[in-house]
Design a protein around this motif. Structure first.
Motif, short mmCIF file in Angstrom:
data_model
loop_
_atom_site.label_atom_id
_atom_site.label_comp_id
_atom_site.label_asym_id
_atom_site.label_seq_id
_atom_site.Cartn_x
_atom_site.Cartn_y
_atom_site.Cartn_z
N TYR A 20 56.10 38.34 47.64
CA TYR A 20 54.93 37.49 47.81
C TYR A 20 54.23 37.30 46.46
CZ TYR A 20 50.46 35.79 49.56
OH TYR A 20 49.33 35.05 49.78
N MET A 21 54.08 38.38 45.71
CA MET A 21 53.44 38.30 44.40
C MET A 21 54.21 37.35 43.47
SD MET A 21 50.95 39.10 42.43
CE MET A 21 50.10 40.57 42.97
N LYS A 22 55.52 37.29 43.61
CA LYS A 22 56.32 36.39 42.77
C LYS A 22 55.91 34.93 42.98
CE LYS A 22 60.29 39.36 42.14
NZ LYS A 22 61.73 39.58 42.42
N HIS A 23 55.45 34.58 44.18
CA HIS A 23 54.98 33.21 44.41
C HIS A 23 53.69 32.94 43.62
CE1 HIS A 23 57.93 31.93 47.26
NE2 HIS A 23 57.71 32.97 48.04
N LEU A 24 52.83 33.94 43.51
CA LEU A 24 51.63 33.78 42.69
C LEU A 24 52.00 33.70 41.22
CD1 LEU A 24 50.42 34.75 45.43
CD2 LEU A 24 48.62 35.80 44.09
N LEU A 25 52.92 34.55 40.80
CA LEU A 25 53.33 34.59 39.40
C LEU A 25 54.08 33.32 38.98
CD1 LEU A 25 54.41 38.33 39.21
CD2 LEU A 25 52.30 37.30 38.31
N ALA A 26 54.58 32.56 39.94
CA ALA A 26 55.25 31.29 39.61
C ALA A 26 54.27 30.30 38.98
CB ALA A 26 55.89 30.68 40.86
N GLY A 27 52.98 30.55 39.15
CA GLY A 27 51.96 29.70 38.53
C GLY A 27 51.52 30.21 37.17
N ALA A 28 52.30 31.11 36.56
CA ALA A 28 51.90 31.76 35.30
C ALA A 28 51.54 30.77 34.20
CB ALA A 28 53.02 32.68 34.81
N GLY A 29 52.19 29.64 34.14
CA GLY A 29 51.90 28.65 33.11
C GLY A 29 50.51 28.04 33.21
N PHE A 30 49.85 28.25 34.35
CA PHE A 30 48.50 27.72 34.57
C PHE A 30 47.42 28.79 34.41
CE2 PHE A 30 51.38 24.98 36.93
CZ PHE A 30 50.94 23.72 36.56
N LEU A 31 47.82 30.03 34.13
CA LEU A 31 46.89 31.15 34.09
C LEU A 31 46.66 31.63 32.67
CD1 LEU A 31 48.51 33.21 36.99
CD2 LEU A 31 46.65 31.53 37.16
N SER A 32 45.49 32.20 32.44
CA SER A 32 45.23 32.84 31.14
C SER A 32 46.09 34.09 31.04
CB SER A 32 43.75 33.21 31.03
OG SER A 32 43.43 34.26 31.94
N ASP A 33 46.33 34.54 29.82
CA ASP A 33 47.11 35.78 29.62
C ASP A 33 46.43 36.96 30.31
OD1 ASP A 33 49.06 34.46 28.18
OD2 ASP A 33 48.19 34.98 26.24
N ALA A 34 45.10 37.03 30.22
CA ALA A 34 44.37 38.14 30.83
C ALA A 34 44.54 38.12 32.35
CB ALA A 34 42.89 38.07 30.46
N TYR A 35 44.48 36.95 32.97
CA TYR A 35 44.61 36.89 34.43
C TYR A 35 46.04 37.19 34.85
CZ TYR A 35 43.15 35.80 39.13
OH TYR A 35 42.83 35.91 40.46
N LEU A 36 47.01 36.74 34.07
CA LEU A 36 48.40 37.06 34.37
C LEU A 36 48.61 38.57 34.33
CD1 LEU A 36 51.28 36.17 34.97
CD2 LEU A 36 51.60 35.83 32.50
N GLN A 37 48.05 39.24 33.33
CA GLN A 37 48.16 40.70 33.25
C GLN A 37 47.47 41.36 34.44
OE1 GLN A 37 50.21 42.30 31.14
NE2 GLN A 37 50.74 40.20 30.58
N PHE A 38 46.36 40.80 34.88
CA PHE A 38 45.65 41.29 36.06
C PHE A 38 46.57 41.26 37.28
CE2 PHE A 38 43.19 39.67 39.78
CZ PHE A 38 42.49 40.83 40.10
#
Length: 148
Positions: A112-130
């Protein structure tokens, strides 16, 4: 946040851009079909911020398609919330977990988390690390109960 999943669900995506919801926090407190596991939800938290993707859909019935997958109005309601994209305030539909299906102490499943991480290109580095720091449950999605 996974654009491929939207397309697989029959949604026409015309545009996608980075956005954030102010004064909310991400929680995985919407019970999933798998015991002990939770799906994403946003909860009011002054000063909080949840990053994500603002999509513009192409068809009038695209939200009805998503409502079926999100089991709206049983599991989620669809609410209009303020958000910010490219420094501009907007109002957009957001799925909010209904109180009857919320529980504390739940964790997201890795798939399930992988579906959220698929949007990584739209997220800040800090939020991606979160997101990457969440303790996830390793579970094969083939084993989870099906829902309509």
């Amino acid at each position: 946040m996974n654009p491929e999943r939207l397309v697989a669900r029959g949604v026409t995506v015309l545009e996608a851009q980075s956005a954030y919801l102010p004064d909310v926090a991400l929680r995985f407190n919407k019970r999933s079909a798998t015991p002990g596991c939770g799906h994403a939800n946003v909860c009011y938290e002054p000063g909080g911020r949840v990053e994500g993707v603002l999509y513009r859909f192409g068809a009038d019935d695209d939200f009805r398609k998503l409502d079926r997958f999100e089991q709206t109005p049983v599991n989620y309601s669809r609410e209009i919330l303020p958000l910010v994209a490219d420094g501009v305030s907007h109002r957009a539909w957001v799925y909010i977990g209904n109180r009857a299906v919320l529980a504390e102490g739940l964790k997201p499943e890795r798939w399930y988390m992988k579906h959220l991480l698929a949007g990584a290109g739209f997220l800040s580095d800090a939020y991606l690390q979160f997101l990457l720091a969440f303790d996830c449950i390793e579970h094969d999605p083939q084993d989870r109960p099906l829902h309509l």
